[in-house]
Write an enzyme that holds these catalytic residues in place. Structure first.
Site, short mmCIF file in Angstrom:
data_model
loop_
_atom_site.label_atom_id
_atom_site.label_comp_id
_atom_site.label_asym_id
_atom_site.label_seq_id
_atom_site.Cartn_x
_atom_site.Cartn_y
_atom_site.Cartn_z
N HIS A 252 -30.75 48.81 34.81
CA HIS A 252 -31.57 49.50 35.72
C HIS A 252 -31.95 48.01 36.79
O HIS A 252 -30.96 47.44 37.73
CB HIS A 252 -32.68 49.47 35.25
CG HIS A 252 -33.66 49.02 34.72
ND1 HIS A 252 -33.90 50.29 33.04
CD2 HIS A 252 -34.31 48.18 34.11
CE1 HIS A 252 -34.65 49.75 32.35
NE2 HIS A 252 -34.73 48.38 32.97
N HIS B 49 -41.90 50.99 32.76
CA HIS B 49 -41.96 49.82 32.89
C HIS B 49 -43.93 49.65 32.87
O HIS B 49 -44.16 49.03 33.88
CB HIS B 49 -42.12 49.28 33.79
CG HIS B 49 -40.41 48.98 33.09
ND1 HIS B 49 -39.52 50.18 34.44
CD2 HIS B 49 -39.53 47.88 32.92
CE1 HIS B 49 -37.98 50.28 33.47
NE2 HIS B 49 -38.20 48.01 33.19
C1 DHB Z 1 -35.98 42.80 36.59
C2 DHB Z 1 -35.07 43.34 35.80
C3 DHB Z 1 -35.76 44.92 35.06
O1 DHB Z 1 -34.91 45.09 33.89
C4 DHB Z 1 -36.65 45.16 35.36
O2 DHB Z 1 -37.62 46.27 34.54
C5 DHB Z 1 -37.58 44.62 35.75
C6 DHB Z 1 -37.14 43.94 37.15
C7 DHB Z 1 -34.79 41.95 37.37
O3 DHB Z 1 -33.62 41.42 37.12
O4 DHB Z 1 -35.57 41.19 38.78
FE FE Z 2 -36.54 47.06 33.13
#
Ligand code: DHB
Ligand code: FE
Length: 288
Positions: free
Chosen positions: A12, A59
């Site tokens: 993601h 998240h």
């Molecule tokens: C990033 C990656 C993630 O999977 C997430 O949930 C939040 C930030 C990143 O690479 O910045």
């Molecule tokens: Fe993530």
């Protein structure tokens, strides 16, 4: 009966959503990443499902330290894209499939997996960014996602997190549930998150290309062996957020070969570094 025709796996990353929403996809930094999804967008048009069962992690958006379900299934009619601190992404409301979701909840809980049933929840980048990457940006005249989505949220944020083995076995139970639904629906199951990344602490910025690619190899060829990998290895080798990858095993467990069927066909494989702080991995596997 409903049938699982394919599984899709993708990272993601909120910055990917921002790049799409702000029209930056052709900039030199982003162009190679989005190029890896050109195939997928065409494939999705050619293989449009009736429903997507989308495994992702929240998240600390819909859930927080106040309430931490390990596995949560969305049984609602719709879900709003969340405001993650910089406004709602300009993407459509996600329409659910309450009838199939309720059937899956019934069947999977009776197969001894404890699911939390969620009738109201906003969905964050963990769900909307994979949709944008694979379905493309819905045009303004027809502002909706191409099909209903059943959100399935997994706790990989607050320890203890579920093991790879439990995720693979849960995927098998989900396949049995979907394939006992009494309507001829074409269902795709998606596993999202990963690949290697760590967002905090002295190891912030960690990327492990070799480990990631070995993970992709085993996802394709030997998920039963991959399921035995302990969570401490994900964290050590792929970083604290690399643990998101256990969710891919839920989608993989729902493929036909884990129940004695034929091995899936690899329709697409892509790997790219960097996207924000993350290595991006992507697979499309078709049931034969
Ligand atoms: C990033 C990656 C993630 O999977 C997430 O949930 C939040 C930030 C990143 O690479 O910045
Ligand atoms: Fe993530």
């Amino acid at each position: 009966m409903a049938k699982i025709t394919a599984s899709v796996y993708t990272s993601h990353v909120p910055a990917i959503g921002a790049a799409i929403d702000l029209g930056k996809t052709t900039e030199p930094y982003w162009q190679p990443l989005f190029k890896g999804y050109d195939f997928s967008k065409q494939w999705f048009k050619d293989n449009k499902p009736d429903v997507i069962f989308l495994v992702y992690n929240d998240h600390a958006t819909a859930f927080s330290l106040e309430m931490i379900p390990t596995f949560a299934i969305g049984t609602a009619a719709e879900y709003q894209p969340a405001d993650e601190g910089w406004g709602h992404r300009p993407v459509p409301t996600v329409k659910g499939h309450p009838e199939l979701a309720a059937h899956i909840a019934q069947s999977v809980i009776q197969q001894d997996f404890d699911l939390t049933i969620v009738n109201k929840m906003d969905v964050d980048h963990g769900l909307t960014v994979p949709l944008s990457l694979v379905c493309g940006t819905p045009d303004k005249a027809h502002f909706e996602w191409p099909c209903p989505v059943i959100p399935f949220a997994v706790n990989v944020v607050q320890y203890p997190v579920p093991s790879g083995r439990r995720c693979l076995e849960l995927g098998k139970a989900i396949r049995r549930a979907i394939e006992s639904f009494d309507k001829p629906l074409n269902v795709q199951i998606w596993g999202t998150g990963g690949m290697s990344h760590q967002l905090q602490g002295p190891r912030a910025g960690l990327i492990n290309k070799e480990w990631d690619n070995a993970f992709l190899d085993e996802m394709i060829a030997d998920p039963e062996h991959l399921a035995n990998k302990p969570h401490i290895e994900y964290v050590r080798e792929a970083g604290s957020e690399g643990i998101e990858l256990v969710m891919w095993l839920i989608a993989r467990g729902a493929m036909a070969d884990t129940a004695g069927g034929p091995a899936p066909k690899v329709a697409h494989r892509f790997y790219h570094v960097p996207a924000s702080n993350t290595a991006v991995g992507h697979l499309i596997l078709e049931n034969q």
